[in-house]
Write an enzyme that holds these catalytic residues in place. Structure first.
Site, PDB file in Angstrom:
ATOM      1  N   LYS A 173       0.871  -1.180   0.000  1.00 25.82           N
ATOM      2  CA  LYS A 173       0.000   0.000   0.000  1.00 25.82           C
ATOM      3  C   LYS A 173       0.904   1.226   0.000  1.00 25.82           C
ATOM      4  O   LYS A 173       1.814   1.339   0.826  1.00 25.82           O
ATOM      5  CB  LYS A 173      -0.856  -0.007   1.269  1.00 25.82           C
ATOM      6  CG  LYS A 173      -1.590   1.302   1.527  1.00 25.82           C
ATOM      7  CD  LYS A 173      -2.502   1.157   2.727  1.00 25.82           C
ATOM      8  CE  LYS A 173      -3.145   2.464   3.106  1.00 25.82           C
ATOM      9  NZ  LYS A 173      -4.197   2.309   4.097  1.00 25.82           N
TER      10      LYS A 173
HETATM   11  C1  R5P Z   1      -1.785   4.630   7.772  1.00 26.47           C
HETATM   12  O1  R5P Z   1      -0.778   4.404   8.360  1.00 26.47           O
HETATM   13  C2  R5P Z   1      -3.029   3.896   8.047  1.00 26.47           C
HETATM   14  O2  R5P Z   1      -3.070   2.610   7.549  1.00 26.47           O
HETATM   15  C3  R5P Z   1      -4.126   4.649   7.581  1.00 26.47           C
HETATM   16  O3  R5P Z   1      -5.253   4.300   8.256  1.00 26.47           O
HETATM   17  C4  R5P Z   1      -4.396   4.495   6.120  1.00 26.47           C
HETATM   18  O4  R5P Z   1      -3.240   4.695   5.351  1.00 26.47           O
HETATM   19  C5  R5P Z   1      -5.393   5.465   5.860  1.00 26.47           C
HETATM   20  O5  R5P Z   1      -5.946   5.571   4.670  1.00 26.47           O
HETATM   21  P1  R5P Z   1      -6.253   7.054   4.225  1.00 26.47           P
HETATM   22  O6  R5P Z   1      -4.919   7.729   4.010  1.00 26.47           O
HETATM   23  O7  R5P Z   1      -6.974   6.812   2.949  1.00 26.47           O
HETATM   24  O8  R5P Z   1      -7.072   7.727   5.259  1.00 26.47           O
END
Ligand code: R5P
Length: 260
Positions: A173
């Site tokens: 990711k």
């Molecule tokens: C990051 O370290 C966590 O996994 C976050 O919850 C995730 O990356 C969040 O997704 P977004 O950036 O779309 O809120």
């Protein structure tokens, strides 16, 4: 690859090769993030539209009923809060594989940070998780981040993503960036993008589309869904981009019409 590992990956990545993961793990370092103050209230209506849910174990046990039919990608790294800026993402293992198995997870997620003095700590803890997860056939999703000041660009995100894959991640990711094809092409495992901070819905849909066009297999999106003015309309629009290959314009129209 072992049957169990293959089976779990098939629960995360759908038959068309794509996935919409809903990230709601923010509380492990951000506490009651805007939109997730009452996690169950916001997440419940989103569940039918998500392929995978990414929570912490505390959120899972306290907010998600055990008979919920959704694959879980469990956050297993943490250890610092948003208040500790100099050590942000200096993360270690926060969940044993035994507990992850008890929760019947389909994958675990671990953050690595490349380009900070403490990178070695996160990378070694990450490989420990990989070894433990491999013993039980559990895929590991690497959440990649790069040190402050390095810039979220193709140079550094491809470095971090390739490192994660070489160290044993099943899925990576990372953030979308210009020349994202370079990140995808140099990473031998599937990539999903994080949404990042909340941006206008139209822009978030464009970003998801561009990432898919560049070769990402889907999204692992949080704030741009649950902080949207209409989270259900937003996840439905994201889903059409990921699984139906619609244009951002069509997806935005869908968002606006579902909002009504
Ligand atoms: C990051 O370290 C966590 O996994 C976050 O919850 C995730 O990356 C969040 O997704 P977004 O950036 O779309 O809120």
């Amino acid at each position: 690859m072992d049957w169990g590992m293959k089976n779990r990956i098939s629960r995360i990545i759908k038959k068309d090769g794509h996935t919409v993961m809903l990230a709601v793990d923010h509380g492990y370092f951000m506490g009651p993030t805007t939109g997730l103050e009452k996690l169950d209230d916001i997440v419940k209506p989103l569940l039918p539209h998500a392929d995978v849910l990414m929570p912490t174990r505390g959120a899972l046990r306290n907010y998600i009923p055990p008979d919920t039919d959704i694959p879980i990608c469990l956050r297993v790294s943490g250890g610092t809060s948003i208040l500790n800026k100099t050590n942000l993402l200096h993360e270690g293992i926060i969940v044993s594989m035994e507990d992850a198995l008890r929760l019947n997870v389909s994958a675990v997620a671990f953050s690595i940070l490349v380009g900070q003095p403490f990178e070695r700590d996160t990378l070694l803890a990450f490989t420990k998780i990989i070894d433990e997860a491999n013993r039980f056939g559990i895929p590991v999703l690497a959440v990649t981040a790069v040190g402050r000041g390095l810039g979220k660009d193709a140079k550094y995100l491809s470095l971090a993503s390739r490192m994660a894959a070489e160290l044993g991640a099943s899925i990576v990711k990372t953030y979308y960036c210009e020349d994202f094809e370079k990140v995808v092409e140099t990473c031998p495992v599937p990539i999903v993008i994080a949404g990042g901070k909340k941006i206008p819905e139209k822009d978030a849909l464009q970003m998801a589309y561009d990432a898919l066009q560049a070769g990402a297999i889907g999204v692992d999106m949080g704030r741009n869904i649950f902080q949207s003015s209409n989270p259900v309309a937003m996840i439905k629009a994201v889903k059409t981009i990921v699984h139906k290959n619609v244009t951002p314009k069509e997806a935005y129209e869908l968002f606006k019409s579902s909002k009504k």
